[in-house]
Design an enzyme around this catalytic site. Structure first.
Site, PDB file in Angstrom:
ATOM      1  N   ASP A   9      59.978  -2.363  11.573  1.00 32.09           N
ATOM      2  CA  ASP A   9      61.168  -3.107  12.015  1.00 32.09           C
ATOM      3  C   ASP A   9      60.905  -4.535  12.509  1.00 32.09           C
ATOM      4  OD1 ASP A   9      62.255  -0.648  11.435  1.00 32.09           O
ATOM      5  OD2 ASP A   9      63.067  -0.241  13.421  1.00 32.09           O
ATOM      6  N   LYS A 107      66.239   2.530   6.990  1.00 33.53           N
ATOM      7  CA  LYS A 107      66.588   3.737   7.750  1.00 33.53           C
ATOM      8  C   LYS A 107      67.737   3.437   8.702  1.00 33.53           C
ATOM      9  CE  LYS A 107      63.133   2.622  11.212  1.00 33.53           C
ATOM     10  NZ  LYS A 107      64.066   2.336  12.301  1.00 33.53           N
ATOM     11  N   CYS A 152      61.056   2.910  17.871  1.00 33.48           N
ATOM     12  CA  CYS A 152      60.743   3.207  16.464  1.00 33.48           C
ATOM     13  C   CYS A 152      59.254   3.403  16.195  1.00 33.48           C
ATOM     14  CB  CYS A 152      61.350   2.143  15.566  1.00 33.48           C
ATOM     15  SG  CYS A 152      63.170   2.264  15.577  1.00 33.48           S
TER      16      CYS A 152
END
Ligand code: VGL
Ligand code: ZN
Length: 198
Positions: A9, A107, A152
């Site tokens: 990310d 995602k 994450c």
């Protein structure tokens, strides 16, 4: 053992100036780029939510960002609107070397459920796909870096260790949100799962 780097990310919304900025998020870009050449494969993940995603506080009248709600799958932290599909905030940081990516995994596209982990949605049941990709490529070891350490990165590392991968998290190449002790809890969870911190 075949070894992949998983970059979590590294997107504008998680960097300073972004909608869910992680302090120092942009400081790790150069170090992550420099690491890519050491691996047999590079995978980038990209948080990729539809507008009005259920993890956004704005989808829950009366709720503010960083409060929680009970979802069918458990407690969910509510976030500012972030990483909306196709937005500039969802784009990778301009300095990230995306040319080396073997795979880009998006995602969090299901409006009803958040997905911190690269491997399972937040119900810890619905698979997101990369386990099959990694296994069929014979990849057994994973190194992770990126944002955010306590969400994450943590969820991805713990899930990967449970799936049987040898997992290393590069602490200096991650940055954290740190909400109510979430960073300390994340390091404990990763240690309990057998994740190596380097
Ligand atoms: C993340 C909160 C919401 C992360 C993504 O990348 O750690 N955190 N969505
Ligand atoms: Zn998100």
């Amino acid at each position: 053992m075949t070894h992949a780097l998983i970059v979590i990310d590294m997107q504008n919304d998680f960097c300073p100036g972004g909608a869910l900025a992680v302090a120092g998020g942009d400081e790790i870009v150069a170090g992550i780029n420099a690491l890519m050449g050491d691996f047999d494969a590079v995978i980038l993940t990209q948080d990729w939510h539809p507008a009005e995603h259920s993890s956004f506080a704005s989808s829950h009248p009366g709720k503010a960002p960083f409060e929680t709600v009970e979802m069918a799958y458990g407690t969910q932290v509510l976030w500012p609107d972030h990483c909306v599909q196709g937005s500039n905030g969802a784009a990778f940081h301009a300095g990230l070397d995306t040319s080396r990516a073997d795979m880009i995994l998006r995602k969090g596209y299901n409006p009803a459920i958040d997905s911190y982990s690269a491997f399972f949605e937040n119900d810890h049941e619905t698979a997101t796909g990369p386990d099959g990709y990694l296994r069929t490529r014979g990849i057994g070891a994973l190194t992770m870096a990126g944002l955010a350490t306590d969400f994450c990165v943590n969820f991805s590392a713990v899930d990967a260790a449970r799936l049987g991968y040898a997992v290393t998290v590069r602490e200096a190449l991650c940055r954290a949100i740190d909400l109510d002790g979430s960073l300390a809890a994340a390091w404990r969870a990763m240690a309990d799962a057998g994740v190596t911190v380097a």
